[in-house]
Design an enzyme around this catalytic site. Structure first.
Site, PDB file in Angstrom:
ATOM      1  N   TYR A  47       0.800  -1.220   0.000  1.00 28.17           N
ATOM      2  CA  TYR A  47       0.000   0.000   0.000  1.00 28.17           C
ATOM      3  C   TYR A  47       0.836   1.276   0.000  1.00 28.17           C
ATOM      4  O   TYR A  47       0.422   2.262  -0.628  1.00 28.17           O
ATOM      5  CB  TYR A  47      -1.017  -0.002   1.164  1.00 28.17           C
ATOM      6  CG  TYR A  47      -0.428   0.305   2.511  1.00 28.17           C
ATOM      7  CD1 TYR A  47      -0.292   1.613   2.966  1.00 28.17           C
ATOM      8  CD2 TYR A  47      -0.016  -0.721   3.352  1.00 28.17           C
ATOM      9  CE1 TYR A  47       0.264   1.893   4.198  1.00 28.17           C
ATOM     10  CE2 TYR A  47       0.532  -0.453   4.589  1.00 28.17           C
ATOM     11  CZ  TYR A  47       0.663   0.858   5.009  1.00 28.17           C
ATOM     12  OH  TYR A  47       1.218   1.128   6.231  1.00 28.17           O
ATOM     13  N   ASP A  94      -4.683  -4.014   3.664  1.00 31.26           N
ATOM     14  CA  ASP A  94      -3.515  -3.302   3.156  1.00 31.26           C
ATOM     15  C   ASP A  94      -3.148  -3.771   1.745  1.00 31.26           C
ATOM     16  O   ASP A  94      -2.735  -2.973   0.899  1.00 31.26           O
ATOM     17  CB  ASP A  94      -2.312  -3.496   4.076  1.00 31.26           C
ATOM     18  CG  ASP A  94      -2.431  -2.724   5.386  1.00 31.26           C
ATOM     19  OD1 ASP A  94      -3.351  -1.892   5.510  1.00 31.26           O
ATOM     20  OD2 ASP A  94      -1.595  -2.961   6.275  1.00 31.26           O
ATOM     21  N   ASP A 142      -4.868 -14.027  13.047  1.00 27.92           N
ATOM     22  CA  ASP A 142      -5.396 -14.127  14.405  1.00 27.92           C
ATOM     23  C   ASP A 142      -5.168 -12.856  15.205  1.00 27.92           C
ATOM     24  O   ASP A 142      -6.001 -12.478  16.033  1.00 27.92           O
ATOM     25  CB  ASP A 142      -4.753 -15.317  15.130  1.00 27.92           C
ATOM     26  CG  ASP A 142      -5.274 -16.659  14.629  1.00 27.92           C
ATOM     27  OD1 ASP A 142      -6.339 -16.671  13.980  1.00 27.92           O
ATOM     28  OD2 ASP A 142      -4.601 -17.686  14.884  1.00 27.92           O
ATOM     29  N   ASP A 151      -7.234   3.011   9.310  1.00 26.18           N
ATOM     30  CA  ASP A 151      -6.416   2.887   8.109  1.00 26.18           C
ATOM     31  C   ASP A 151      -7.134   2.095   7.008  1.00 26.18           C
ATOM     32  O   ASP A 151      -7.018   2.383   5.817  1.00 26.18           O
ATOM     33  CB  ASP A 151      -5.097   2.153   8.397  1.00 26.18           C
ATOM     34  CG  ASP A 151      -4.475   2.434   9.748  1.00 26.18           C
ATOM     35  OD1 ASP A 151      -5.218   2.553  10.731  1.00 26.18           O
ATOM     36  OD2 ASP A 151      -3.246   2.495   9.814  1.00 26.18           O
ATOM     37  N   ILE A 223      -6.300   8.685  11.145  1.00 26.45           N
ATOM     38  CA  ILE A 223      -7.394   9.632  10.907  1.00 26.45           C
ATOM     39  C   ILE A 223      -7.284  10.208   9.499  1.00 26.45           C
ATOM     40  O   ILE A 223      -8.289  10.427   8.817  1.00 26.45           O
ATOM     41  CB  ILE A 223      -7.370  10.745  11.966  1.00 26.45           C
ATOM     42  CG1 ILE A 223      -7.440  10.148  13.374  1.00 26.45           C
ATOM     43  CG2 ILE A 223      -8.526  11.722  11.742  1.00 26.45           C
ATOM     44  CD1 ILE A 223      -7.186  11.166  14.480  1.00 26.45           C
ATOM     45  N   THR A 340       2.947   1.831  11.071  1.00 28.36           N
ATOM     46  CA  THR A 340       2.709   1.867  12.511  1.00 28.36           C
ATOM     47  C   THR A 340       1.560   0.957  12.924  1.00 28.36           C
ATOM     48  O   THR A 340       0.506   0.951  12.287  1.00 28.36           O
ATOM     49  CB  THR A 340       2.419   3.323  12.938  1.00 28.36           C
ATOM     50  OG1 THR A 340       3.584   4.111  12.674  1.00 28.36           O
ATOM     51  CG2 THR A 340       2.094   3.445  14.402  1.00 28.36           C
TER      52      THR A 340
END
Length: 380
Positions: A47, A94, A142, A151, A223, A340
């Site tokens: 991504y 992602d 898991d 995100d 955000i 992150t």
């Protein structure tokens, strides 16, 4: 204006009305990045690279420099064969973001292999695991089961509405994308208008609040992802879509929260958005670009009040203060948080601050193509 290598304009710089020279930062960044990396060395299917190359495509749309599109195609063709096969399981959100490039390449080339590859993502959503309310888990692993990360809405929903438009699947795509944003927003957005980084329906995650299931902090790029995704989806769905009013309410509350926490000194936003008064907090470039884009586009589209244009302009100038040309003539964009996980305040603050990380480069190009109106006027 001089000619570029393919006969188009050379947009490394422009002479503006007062006779000074203004750098076309988008072109300079794309040229610098293409000089640093070949399509084969820029990285795997991911991504951050997908985000950057989407930004490069926006620059291609403005400049029509064929090298920019050719570079994107060469990258994607590493992963998609002539039959449209792509070696991805798409078991996390992602991995879906770079699917936007598949839709773009089908639109630009008409080659069916890109549709076949993109359809693999679309079809994966039919079986992809969801929360009880239908929200896509961040990953099937898991360690991510039952979790919604802010995100994630950007990783799949802009792709989805673009896929729907390109391939005649807009009814499903619009309903799915608006539904995802609504479910995510209903859990992640809190009273101050900002979103927490994540929510765990099971409550089992180590970071989950025992009563709410929410992550502890407002991480800025999470955000930022949500802010860009909701704008992209609102741009794509019909004006009479039944969830439109709900999404506009989420966006307007978010815009107010973003404005409240803008750093008055720099115009940027902090790594942990609502704790800018702490000495160890720092302003982060990728989320500042994302917020700036989202506010500017929202004003342009009439989603939010016009005064947010000034908030976006302050953000834009703040981000421009983080880009410069090095001694090699290439761009450097600083203070970009690396990828992150969900964590606590100290975890976010201690994340490495990189220069030219793709999270920041892609967000910058998306922002700059939206806001650099002076450049558009010169080209026109």
């Amino acid at each position: 204006m001089s000619a570029g290598p393919l006969g188009g304009p050379n947009l490394d710089s422009l002479t503006v009305g007062d006779g000074s020279t203004a750098t076309d930062w988008s072109v300079a960044m794309v040229e610098s990045t293409m000089a640093r990396y070949s399509p084969g060395s820029i990285g795997g299917w991911s991504y951050p690279v997908g985000l950057y190359l989407y930004g490069q495509y926006l620059v291609y749309q403005r400049t029509h420099d064929a090298r920019y599109l050719s570079y994107i195609k060469s990258y994607v063709d590493r992963f998609v064969d002539s039959g449209g096969n792509i070696g991805q399981g798409f078991n996390n959100l992602d991995s879906m973001q770079a699917g936007r490039l598949l839709t773009i390449l089908h639109h630009e080339t008409g080659q069916s292999r890109y549709q076949k590859a993109a359809k693999k993502i679309r079809d994966r959503l039919n079986t992809y695991p969801r929360t009880s309310e239908g929200g896509f888990w961040h990953s099937t692993s898991d360690s991510r089961r039952s979790q919604l990360w802010a995100d994630g809405v950007y990783m799949v929903n802009p792709f989805l509405v673009e896929y729907g438009k390109e391939f005649g699947d807009s009814a499903y795509a619009g309903n799915e994308a608006t539904g995802q944003l609504a479910v995510y927003g209903s859990h992640l957005q809190v009273a101050n208008g900002l979103l927490k980084h994540a929510w765990d329906e099971s409550g089992d995650a180590s970071w989950a609040h025992p009563q709410t299931g929410l992550a502890p902090e407002h991480w800025c790029r999470a955000i930022g992802w949500y802010s860009m995704a909701i704008v992209n989806v609102l741009d794509a769905v019909p004006a009479d879509h039944p969830r439109r009013a709900q999404l506009l309410t989420l966006l307007r509350k978010l815009a107010a929260g973003i404005e409240k926490h803008q750093d008055p000194a720099t115009g940027r936003w902090f790594q942990v958005v609502d704790k800018g008064s702490r000495d160890d907090n720092w302003t982060e470039t990728s989320c500042s670009s994302m917020f700036t884009f989202a506010l500017s586009r929202s004003v342009q589209q009439g989603y939010v009040d016009a005064h947010y244009a000034q908030v976006a302009q302050r953000g834009y100038q703040g981000v421009l203060a983080k880009i410069s040309l090095g001694g090699d003539g290439r761009t450097n964009l600083t203070d970009i948080s690396i990828g992150t996980n969900v964590g606590n305040y100290s975890y976010y603050i201690q994340r490495e601050r990189k220069t030219n990380d793709f999270h920041g480069l892609g967000a910058f190009l998306i922002m700059n193509e939206q806001l650099d109106e002076q450049l558009d006027e010169q080209i026109d």
